[in-house]
Design a protein around this motif. Structure first.
Motif, PDB file in Angstrom:
ATOM      1  N   TYR A  57       0.837  -1.199   0.000  1.00 37.96           N
ATOM      2  CA  TYR A  57       0.000   0.000   0.000  1.00 37.96           C
ATOM      3  C   TYR A  57       0.871   1.249   0.000  1.00 37.96           C
ATOM      4  CZ  TYR A  57      -3.636  -3.314   1.230  1.00 37.96           C
ATOM      5  OH  TYR A  57      -4.509  -4.370   1.212  1.00 37.96           O
ATOM      6  N   ALA A  63      -5.588   2.894  -1.845  1.00 39.61           N
ATOM      7  CA  ALA A  63      -6.014   1.618  -1.267  1.00 39.61           C
ATOM      8  C   ALA A  63      -5.602   1.582   0.200  1.00 39.61           C
ATOM      9  CB  ALA A  63      -5.395   0.441  -2.018  1.00 39.61           C
ATOM     10  N   ALA A  68      -9.706  -2.788   1.675  1.00 39.49           N
ATOM     11  CA  ALA A  68      -9.523  -3.961   0.819  1.00 39.49           C
ATOM     12  C   ALA A  68     -10.284  -5.168   1.359  1.00 39.49           C
ATOM     13  CB  ALA A  68      -8.039  -4.284   0.692  1.00 39.49           C
ATOM     14  N   LEU A  84     -14.176  -2.295  -5.727  1.00 43.91           N
ATOM     15  CA  LEU A  84     -13.532  -1.042  -5.346  1.00 43.91           C
ATOM     16  C   LEU A  84     -14.462  -0.312  -4.397  1.00 43.91           C
ATOM     17  CD1 LEU A  84     -11.458   1.300  -5.647  1.00 43.91           C
ATOM     18  CD2 LEU A  84     -12.772   2.038  -7.664  1.00 43.91           C
ATOM     19  N   ARG A 268     -10.023   2.077 -10.372  1.00 45.17           N
ATOM     20  CA  ARG A 268      -9.264   2.499  -9.191  1.00 45.17           C
ATOM     21  C   ARG A 268      -8.448   3.753  -9.494  1.00 45.17           C
ATOM     22  NH1 ARG A 268      -8.474   0.080  -4.484  1.00 45.17           N
ATOM     23  NH2 ARG A 268      -9.301  -1.905  -5.253  1.00 45.17           N
TER      24      ARG A 268
END
Length: 458
Positions: A57, A63, A68, A84, A268
């Motif tokens: 990360y 993220a 997650a 997402l 994303r």
């Protein structure tokens, strides 16, 4: 022994799915990683995290381990390849659409879409050069096909429409979209993955307002985009250059990097640029809600059906828009697509128009008058003066949003108590509007007297 999550039942998956690879350091509950960023071990590590060649990360806007975990859990429940998490349901819809369409492109949408989404597609994205056409006859495949143009990039609809409870024939619309080489994006908020999983019926992308049934407690905002992972972007005839031609920092296109999951890869990056990052604390609270999703939605649906049947029998009620009733025009679709329940959000229309709706909402004690749904508490809203206030009278009439229409979101209270509250409100309308009905509403079977509900809630 390895467990294949796909073979687990829904209730088991909502508690256990997505744990593989979860960086919890042995914690039983998913930790809340309240951090803006993450340390790099060196320049090479930082480069790898930025160019996508590392699973580590970098920044929570991109993220976060807590987020997650939610993504893996919801993707597993929807039967998707990945997900997402973003900050709101509208952010989820916006992210999915902007990952697929650009200036000069076109969208085909159901005319029954949530009003906020309709305004997003028509007004906000229209200002950016993305056009939209709305299909009113959603059961007619020719109507969908006629709306598609060479510049169309996606087809959008809701599985269960807000507020009049129309049920989409997902397979029918998916087949039309796929014949034209287009993905179908479904907003599955009102159904939740417990009642309906659109990917199983041909949808390619699913979006949710996670603020609603997924969280279930009315305290947080969140949204999610789920990718089915099966659309062939590489064979899309150049419609999506952002997926098949545009190269990232690693020199690869999203299709080269992620294959059939290219959309989620690119989505994303869209979310990262526009910044609708959810708080890890919100993600944690959404995950807590997901653990009881099936229990809540089953009860929501059972109570809603009981209440809808009761409302339909009241002389002061002109009509009830609930697909669980045989009188609803989409009841056949509801029986086919919603075998585990018909959902908890529906509308009904009072005789007496706006004055009746006003007197009714003022008299309620257990129903909260506010703009939300999917809460553990029951809610009521008047769409004509809130969500649909910017529409013209003709547009509201065409959408079936009359001045006496009210939307209910049935919560987890005992159904007889909710019926008693509604009965009390109908009595209040009858007292305020001469000739509203001939006599009081029918007594709620097994419920407490309406005046007792009013006293208890006061």
């Amino acid at each position: 022994m390895h467990i294949d999550e796909r073979e687990l039942g829904f209730a088991t998956r909502q508690l256990h799915a997505g744990k593989a690879g979860d960086d919890t350091h042995g914690a039983r509950a998913t930790p809340i990683y309240l951090t803006a960023g993450f340390e790099f071990e060196g320049l090479d590590d930082g480069r790898a995290r930025f160019d996508g060649t590392s699973d580590g990360y970098s920044y929570t806007r991109v993220a976060n381990p807590t987020n997650a975990a939610v993504e893996r859990r919801i993707a597993a429940l929807e039967g998707g390849a990945g997900a997402l998490l973003v900050s709101t349901g509208q952010a989820a819809t916006t992210t999915a659409v902007l990952a697929l369409a650009a200036a000069g492109d076109h969208i085909v949408s159901s005319a029954h879409a949530y009003e906020g989404t309709r305004e997003l597609l028509r007004d906000n994205l229209g200002r950016l050069g993305i056009t939209v056409d709305f299909v009113a006859d959603t059961r007619n495949p020719d109507a969908w096909a006629a709306a598609i143009r060479p510049e169309t990039r996606l087809v959008f609809a809701e599985s269960i429409a807000n507020p009049r409870n129309q049920v989409l024939d997902v397979r029918l619309v998916a087949d039309v979209a796929h014949r034209h080489g287009l993905p179908l994006v479904i907003d599955n908020t009102l159904a939740s993955p417990f009642l309906l999983r659109p990917i199983e019926h041909g949808a390619d992308v699913v979006v949710h307002s996670a603020s609603k049934f997924l969280a279930g407690h009315g305290t947080v905002l969140g949204g999610v985009v789920v990718d089915g992972g099966w659309f062939d972007w590489a064979s899309s005839a150049g419609r999506y250059p952002q997926l098949t031609e545009q190269r990232g920092a690693d020199g690869r296109t999203p299709v080269e990097r992620s294959g059939s999951n290219a959309l989620l890869d690119y989505a994303r990056s869209v979310a990262m640029r526009f910044g609708p990052a959810p708080s890890p604390l919100n993600a944690f609270l959404i995950l807590q809600g997901v653990e009881t999703l099936s229990l809540r939605v089953r009860q929501h649906s059972a109570s809603a059906l009981e209440i809808a049947r009761w409302l339909a029998a009241q002389p002061g009620v002109e009509s009830v828009d609930y697909s669980g009733l045989a009188s609803h025009p989409d009841h056949d679709l509801a029986v086919r697509y919603l075998p585990d329940g018909f959902g908890s959000v529906f509308s009904f229309t009072l005789r007496g128009g706006l004055a009746a709706a006003d007197a009714f909402t003022r008299a309620l004690r257990l129903f909260t008058h506010m703009t939300h749904l999917g809460d553990s508490r029951s809610l009521v809203l008047h769409p004509g003066t809130t969500t649909h206030a910017l529409r013209t009278d003709d547009e509201r009439d065409a959408a079936g949003i009359g001045p006496g229409l009210l939307r209910l979101s049935i919560g987890l209270e005992d159904a007889p108590d909710l019926i008693a509250d509604l009965a009390n409100a109908l009595e209040a309308v009858a007292a305020a509007i001469p000739g509203f009905v001939d006599g009081p509403p029918a007594a709620p079977a097994g419920g407490v007297p309406a005046d007792a509900v009013a006293e208890a809630a006061a």
